[in-house]
Design an enzyme around this catalytic site. Structure first.
Site, mmCIF file in Angstrom:
data_model
loop_
_atom_site.group_PDB
_atom_site.id
_atom_site.type_symbol
_atom_site.label_atom_id
_atom_site.label_comp_id
_atom_site.label_asym_id
_atom_site.label_seq_id
_atom_site.Cartn_x
_atom_site.Cartn_y
_atom_site.Cartn_z
ATOM 1 N N SER A 85 67.008 87.484 19.470
ATOM 2 C CA SER A 85 68.023 88.060 18.582
ATOM 3 C C SER A 85 68.803 89.131 19.340
ATOM 4 C CB SER A 85 67.318 88.700 17.383
ATOM 5 O OG SER A 85 68.205 89.500 16.648
ATOM 6 N N TYR A 99 60.821 94.257 13.491
ATOM 7 C CA TYR A 99 61.537 93.007 13.813
ATOM 8 C C TYR A 99 62.174 93.102 15.199
ATOM 9 C CZ TYR A 99 64.908 89.192 13.705
ATOM 10 O OH TYR A 99 65.631 88.072 14.034
HETATM 11 N N1 LIG Z 1 69.883 84.504 10.626
HETATM 12 C C1 LIG Z 1 70.093 85.505 11.441
HETATM 13 O O1 LIG Z 1 70.960 86.379 11.191
HETATM 14 C C2 LIG Z 1 69.326 85.578 12.744
HETATM 15 C C3 LIG Z 1 69.837 86.430 13.758
HETATM 16 C C4 LIG Z 1 69.143 86.518 14.955
HETATM 17 C C5 LIG Z 1 67.980 85.783 15.141
HETATM 18 N N2 LIG Z 1 67.501 84.975 14.146
HETATM 19 C C6 LIG Z 1 66.247 84.244 14.407
HETATM 20 O O2 LIG Z 1 66.501 82.866 14.213
HETATM 21 C C7 LIG Z 1 65.268 82.214 13.884
HETATM 22 C C8 LIG Z 1 65.522 81.265 12.732
HETATM 23 O O3 LIG Z 1 65.930 82.027 11.605
HETATM 24 P P1 LIG Z 1 66.992 81.496 10.545
HETATM 25 O O4 LIG Z 1 68.128 82.436 10.551
HETATM 26 O O5 LIG Z 1 67.237 80.068 10.738
HETATM 27 O O6 LIG Z 1 66.184 81.786 9.191
HETATM 28 P P2 LIG Z 1 65.581 80.807 8.069
HETATM 29 O O7 LIG Z 1 66.633 79.903 7.543
HETATM 30 O O8 LIG Z 1 64.866 81.713 7.130
HETATM 31 O O9 LIG Z 1 64.517 79.933 8.879
HETATM 32 C C9 LIG Z 1 63.268 80.439 9.271
HETATM 33 C C10 LIG Z 1 62.370 79.277 9.606
HETATM 34 O O10 LIG Z 1 61.092 79.793 10.033
HETATM 35 C C11 LIG Z 1 60.077 79.103 9.351
HETATM 36 N N3 LIG Z 1 58.877 79.914 9.151
HETATM 37 C C12 LIG Z 1 58.818 81.168 8.650
HETATM 38 N N4 LIG Z 1 57.527 81.529 8.509
HETATM 39 C C13 LIG Z 1 56.773 80.476 8.921
HETATM 40 C C14 LIG Z 1 55.382 80.221 8.981
HETATM 41 N N5 LIG Z 1 54.464 81.125 8.580
HETATM 42 N N6 LIG Z 1 54.963 79.035 9.454
HETATM 43 C C15 LIG Z 1 55.849 78.098 9.845
HETATM 44 N N7 LIG Z 1 57.181 78.269 9.802
HETATM 45 C C16 LIG Z 1 57.634 79.443 9.338
HETATM 46 C C17 LIG Z 1 60.696 78.720 8.004
HETATM 47 O O11 LIG Z 1 60.061 77.551 7.482
HETATM 48 P P3 LIG Z 1 59.097 77.489 6.176
HETATM 49 O O12 LIG Z 1 59.392 78.666 5.329
HETATM 50 O O13 LIG Z 1 59.405 76.171 5.560
HETATM 51 O O14 LIG Z 1 57.710 77.538 6.766
HETATM 52 C C18 LIG Z 1 62.125 78.378 8.401
HETATM 53 O O15 LIG Z 1 62.223 77.031 8.796
HETATM 54 C C19 LIG Z 1 64.273 83.317 13.597
HETATM 55 O O16 LIG Z 1 63.408 83.474 14.709
HETATM 56 C C20 LIG Z 1 65.125 84.565 13.431
HETATM 57 O O17 LIG Z 1 64.444 85.723 13.791
HETATM 58 C C21 LIG Z 1 68.152 84.863 12.952
#
Ligand SMILES: NC(=O)c1ccc[n+]([C@@H]2O[C@H](COP(=O)([O-])OP(=O)(O)OC[C@H]3O[C@@H](n4cnc5c(N)ncnc54)[C@H](OP(=O)(O)O)[C@@H]3O)[C@@H](O)[C@H]2O)c1
Length: 292
Positions: free
Chosen positions: A144, A157
């Site tokens: 991130s 985080y």
């Molecule tokens: N969105 C942003 O602004 C942003 C910015 C920078 C970095 N990121 C990073 O991008 C990555 C993806 O995030 P996203 O934005 O796509 O968010 P998201 O839509 O909430 O997706 C998060 C994913 O992680 C999975 N997950 C969470 N806890 C889990 C667990 N205990 N076991 C297995 N899977 C789990 C969720 O699946 P289930 O709930 O179905 O298990 C979901 O598929 C993350 O690492 C986040 O830190 C996001």
């Protein structure tokens, strides 16, 4: 890993957001995808969509809770036992907790560290021998922009993402010459389910809304990440404003960043730092409480 053609990829967190989009963009190139997360119904729906759009693509759905060591071990055991020709590991699953550390719920902090750090590290450790066997291979870690500075109000985080970034760089150097590359993608704000799911149940979240000019569409983030893997880049910040922000943070002396963070917290503290602990009688979380 050159062009991603005919690759077999394991994607964590494929049930939504960036992980699902990476799966969609890899599908026309890959020969096999293993989609994993907890919400199996979401994964099955995505798998059907991808199979329908990409004839010949093998898609496996593996429901796995990264908080349960037995689930993660079983996933790795299956890949090894079935000799799945894995050549791309996408460590994408992650969660956040916007709010001051003092009032955070320990369970959520613990989950964040275990998913963002421990599970990512374990999966990588277990899958390196498989990736080396099927080289050229690659590891894509989703970090991130928050990895680049200690964000007050997102302390744990941003620390987990600093871990991901530091680990990725070190591992990249260690694996140089083995045929396995390591790339990290560091998105700024992306509209996914992330912010909504990160929100604290007790209402002590800090505001998660970010200026829209900083937001990068999820499709652009996935495309930048996959391009970086294909061209063996160490790190990519999707979006020109996010790249400029990362450059600014990298060049900015720590005392100025510290000053900026304290200013940010000063403004937030007046309105958002709770008194007492959630559940206690003395607990106050109100914009109007008197300052000490
Ligand atoms: N969105 C942003 O602004 C942003 C910015 C920078 C970095 N990121 C990073 O991008 C990555 C993806 O995030 P996203 O934005 O796509 O968010 P998201 O839509 O909430 O997706 C998060 C994913 O992680 C999975 N997950 C969470 N806890 C889990 C667990 N205990 N076991 C297995 N899977 C789990 C969720 O699946 P289930 O709930 O179905 O298990 C979901 O598929 C993350 O690492 C986040 O830190 C996001």
């Amino acid at each position: 890993m050159k062009d991603l053609l005919e690759c077999t990829a394991l994607i964590t967190g494929a049930s939504s957001g960036i992980g699902a989009e990476i799966a969609r963009q890899l599908a026309p190139l890959a020969s096999g995808l293993i989609l994993t997360a907890r919400r199996a119904d979401r994964l099955e729906a995505l798998a059907d969509e991808l199979r329908e759009a990409n004839a010949g693509l093998r898609v496996e759905v593996r429901s796995c809770d990264l908080l349960k060591q037995e689930d993660v071990t079983a996933l790795c055991d299956w890949i090894e036992a079935d000799q799945v020709p894995l050549d791309l590991l996408v460590n994408n699953a992650g969660l956040g907790d916007p709010g001051v550390f003092e009032s955070s719920e320990w369970q959520k902090v613990d989950e964040m560290i275990r998913v963002n750090v421990v599970a990512l590290t374990y999966l990588t450790h277990r899958m390196i021998p498989t990736l080396r066997r099927h080289r050229p291979g690659a590891i894509l870690n989703v970090s991130s922009l928050a990895s680049t500075l200690p964000v007050a109000g997102l302390g744990v985080y941003s620390a987990t993402k600093a871990y991901v970034s530091s680990f990725s760089e070190a591992l990249r150097s260690e694996l140089r010459g083995t045929g396995v590359s390591v790339t990290q993608v560091c998105p700024g704000p992306v509209e996914t389910e992330f912010a909504k799911r990160a929100k604290r149940a007790d209402g002590t979240s800090l505001p998660t809304s970010t200026p829209t000019f900083l937001e990068v569409p999820v499709a652009d983030v996935a495309a930048a990440a996959l391009r970086a893997v294909a061209t063996d880049r160490a790190r990519v910040f999707p979006g020109s404003i996010v790249t400029a922000a990362a450059l600014f943070f990298a060049l900015c002396p720590m005392f100025i960043l510290r000053w900026g963070m304290e200013k940010r917290m000063g403004a937030i503290r007046d309105r958002h730092v709770p008194r007492g602990r959630p559940g206690d009688e003395s607990y106050v979380f109100d914009a109007e409480f008197d300052q000490p």
